[in-house]
Design a protein around this motif. Sequence first.
Motif, PDB file in Angstrom:
ATOM      1  N   ALA A  98       0.814  -1.219   0.000  1.00  0.00           N
ATOM      2  CA  ALA A  98       0.000   0.000   0.000  1.00  0.00           C
ATOM      3  C   ALA A  98       0.846   1.266   0.000  1.00  0.00           C
ATOM      4  N   LYS A  99       2.133   1.166  -0.323  1.00  0.00           N
ATOM      5  CA  LYS A  99       2.982   2.355  -0.285  1.00  0.00           C
ATOM      6  C   LYS A  99       3.143   3.013  -1.653  1.00  0.00           C
ATOM      7  N   GLY A 100       2.816   2.301  -2.720  1.00  0.00           N
ATOM      8  CA  GLY A 100       2.921   2.889  -4.046  1.00  0.00           C
ATOM      9  C   GLY A 100       4.328   2.906  -4.611  1.00  0.00           C
ATOM     10  N   ILE A 101       5.213   2.044  -4.084  1.00  0.00           N
ATOM     11  CA  ILE A 101       6.584   2.020  -4.605  1.00  0.00           C
ATOM     12  C   ILE A 101       6.998   0.649  -5.144  1.00  0.00           C
ATOM     13  N   GLY A 102       6.156  -0.360  -5.016  1.00  0.00           N
ATOM     14  CA  GLY A 102       6.497  -1.694  -5.505  1.00  0.00           C
ATOM     15  C   GLY A 102       6.901  -1.701  -6.967  1.00  0.00           C
ATOM     16  N   ARG A 103       6.257  -0.852  -7.759  1.00  0.00           N
ATOM     17  CA  ARG A 103       6.577  -0.784  -9.190  1.00  0.00           C
ATOM     18  C   ARG A 103       8.011  -0.330  -9.428  1.00  0.00           C
ATOM     19  N   MET A 104       8.580   0.403  -8.468  1.00  0.00           N
ATOM     20  CA  MET A 104       9.957   0.863  -8.625  1.00  0.00           C
ATOM     21  C   MET A 104      10.954  -0.284  -8.484  1.00  0.00           C
ATOM     22  N   SER A 105      10.507  -1.416  -7.947  1.00  0.00           N
ATOM     23  CA  SER A 105      11.407  -2.561  -7.818  1.00  0.00           C
ATOM     24  C   SER A 105      11.788  -3.127  -9.186  1.00  0.00           C
ATOM     25  N   CYS A 106      11.046  -2.759 -10.209  1.00  0.00           N
ATOM     26  CA  CYS A 106      11.402  -3.188 -11.573  1.00  0.00           C
ATOM     27  C   CYS A 106      12.817  -2.746 -11.928  1.00  0.00           C
ATOM     28  N   ASP A 107      13.210  -1.592 -11.435  1.00  0.00           N
ATOM     29  CA  ASP A 107      14.536  -1.056 -11.717  1.00  0.00           C
ATOM     30  C   ASP A 107      15.637  -1.915 -11.096  1.00  0.00           C
ATOM     31  N   ARG A 108      15.354  -2.601  -9.996  1.00  0.00           N
ATOM     32  CA  ARG A 108      16.330  -3.484  -9.363  1.00  0.00           C
ATOM     33  C   ARG A 108      16.613  -4.701 -10.255  1.00  0.00           C
ATOM     34  N   LEU A 109      15.639  -5.089 -11.080  1.00  0.00           N
ATOM     35  CA  LEU A 109      15.750  -6.330 -11.847  1.00  0.00           C
ATOM     36  C   LEU A 109      16.419  -6.176 -13.201  1.00  0.00           C
ATOM     37  N   ALA A 110      16.143  -5.080 -13.909  1.00  0.00           N
ATOM     38  CA  ALA A 110      16.632  -4.983 -15.286  1.00  0.00           C
ATOM     39  C   ALA A 110      16.594  -3.544 -15.781  1.00  0.00           C
ATOM     40  N   ARG A 111      17.314  -3.322 -16.858  1.00  0.00           N
ATOM     41  CA  ARG A 111      17.280  -1.994 -17.483  1.00  0.00           C
ATOM     42  C   ARG A 111      15.931  -1.746 -18.146  1.00  0.00           C
ATOM     43  N   TYR A 112      15.428  -2.750 -18.851  1.00  0.00           N
ATOM     44  CA  TYR A 112      14.181  -2.580 -19.607  1.00  0.00           C
ATOM     45  C   TYR A 112      13.065  -3.417 -18.986  1.00  0.00           C
ATOM     46  N   VAL A 113      11.887  -2.819 -18.888  1.00  0.00           N
ATOM     47  CA  VAL A 113      10.697  -3.583 -18.536  1.00  0.00           C
ATOM     48  C   VAL A 113       9.591  -3.180 -19.504  1.00  0.00           C
ATOM     49  N   THR A 114       8.940  -4.182 -20.038  1.00  0.00           N
ATOM     50  CA  THR A 114       7.754  -3.972 -20.869  1.00  0.00           C
ATOM     51  C   THR A 114       6.559  -4.442 -20.060  1.00  0.00           C
ATOM     52  N   ILE A 115       5.603  -3.559 -19.863  1.00  0.00           N
ATOM     53  CA  ILE A 115       4.390  -3.871 -19.115  1.00  0.00           C
ATOM     54  C   ILE A 115       3.276  -4.028 -20.130  1.00  0.00           C
ATOM     55  N   THR A 116       2.733  -5.235 -20.205  1.00  0.00           N
ATOM     56  CA  THR A 116       1.618  -5.524 -21.098  1.00  0.00           C
ATOM     57  C   THR A 116       0.433  -5.878 -20.218  1.00  0.00           C
ATOM     58  N   THR A 117      -0.643  -5.132 -20.345  1.00  0.00           N
ATOM     59  CA  THR A 117      -1.764  -5.329 -19.425  1.00  0.00           C
ATOM     60  C   THR A 117      -3.101  -5.114 -20.136  1.00  0.00           C
ATOM     61  N   ARG A 118      -4.070  -5.845 -19.677  1.00  0.00           N
ATOM     62  CA  ARG A 118      -5.423  -5.741 -20.238  1.00  0.00           C
ATOM     63  C   ARG A 118      -6.407  -5.837 -19.085  1.00  0.00           C
ATOM     64  N   SER A 119      -7.264  -4.865 -18.996  1.00  0.00           N
ATOM     65  CA  SER A 119      -8.260  -4.795 -17.928  1.00  0.00           C
ATOM     66  C   SER A 119      -9.528  -5.534 -18.335  1.00  0.00           C
ATOM     67  N   ALA A 120     -10.198  -6.088 -17.353  1.00  0.00           N
ATOM     68  CA  ALA A 120     -11.471  -6.770 -17.610  1.00  0.00           C
ATOM     69  C   ALA A 120     -12.524  -5.794 -18.122  1.00  0.00           C
ATOM     70  N   GLU A 121     -12.347  -4.503 -17.844  1.00  0.00           N
ATOM     71  CA  GLU A 121     -13.327  -3.495 -18.254  1.00  0.00           C
ATOM     72  C   GLU A 121     -13.056  -2.883 -19.622  1.00  0.00           C
ATOM     73  N   GLU A 122     -11.966  -3.240 -20.271  1.00  0.00           N
ATOM     74  CA  GLU A 122     -11.594  -2.601 -21.530  1.00  0.00           C
ATOM     75  C   GLU A 122     -11.398  -3.640 -22.627  1.00  0.00           C
ATOM     76  N   ASN A 123     -11.464  -3.207 -23.868  1.00  0.00           N
ATOM     77  CA  ASN A 123     -11.271  -4.105 -24.999  1.00  0.00           C
ATOM     78  C   ASN A 123      -9.912  -3.950 -25.650  1.00  0.00           C
ATOM     79  N   ASN A 124      -8.997  -3.250 -24.997  1.00  0.00           N
ATOM     80  CA  ASN A 124      -7.666  -3.015 -25.545  1.00  0.00           C
ATOM     81  C   ASN A 124      -6.608  -3.528 -24.583  1.00  0.00           C
ATOM     82  N   THR A 125      -5.443  -3.777 -25.140  1.00  0.00           N
ATOM     83  CA  THR A 125      -4.278  -4.139 -24.347  1.00  0.00           C
ATOM     84  C   THR A 125      -3.342  -2.938 -24.366  1.00  0.00           C
ATOM     85  N   GLU A 126      -2.859  -2.556 -23.192  1.00  0.00           N
ATOM     86  CA  GLU A 126      -1.953  -1.417 -23.059  1.00  0.00           C
ATOM     87  C   GLU A 126      -0.533  -1.932 -22.855  1.00  0.00           C
TER      88      GLU A 126
END
Length: 179
Positions: A98-126
């Motif tokens: 609940a701190k809003g910083i977990g996403r920053m841990s991506c930087d610990r793992l690699a230079r590049y991260v690709t986030i592919t996501t699709r919501s149940a409420e939408e018809n597109n993939t972001e």
Amino acid sequence: MDHLRFKVSAELKNILGKDLITSPNIAILELVKNSYDAHATKVDITFEADRLVIADNGKGMSLSDLINKWLFVAYSAKSDGTEDKSYRSKFKRHYAGAKGIGRMSCDRLARYVTITTRSAEENNTEVLYVDWDKFDHNSKSEFDSVDIPHETIDSIPDFPESSEYGTILEFKTLHSDWS
């Protein structure tokens, strides 16, 4: 009376990412906690020589979620009570983060991260393409001045358990060797 504002250096990425998240194992744990909080029932973690993938069948994110939550560093809809008001009562889960910083841990793992996501409420993939090194060019550059490429696609990715929604984090140029 004048009013002044804080400016935030792009160095914030290191302080909240590599400096705070002390190991790649903790970084993966933080991201799995995000999957849990997204109501995932399955999280697949794939380790390869030059790539790491964390895929879940959680609720996914809309474009609005990406802009107003994932890209809003240190903001947590979980902590302010606006996340999943109606959905939360069905699952009876407590949030793992609940701190809003977990996403920053991506930087610990690699230079590049690709986030592919699709919501149940939408018809597109972001899809977001983050190059963490872009934040390191000049410590005087401001955090919010770094562009993050994005595209919207029609196809449905291979989420775990053949789900039509979820999130896939693909890491390349890894900072650790996962033998």
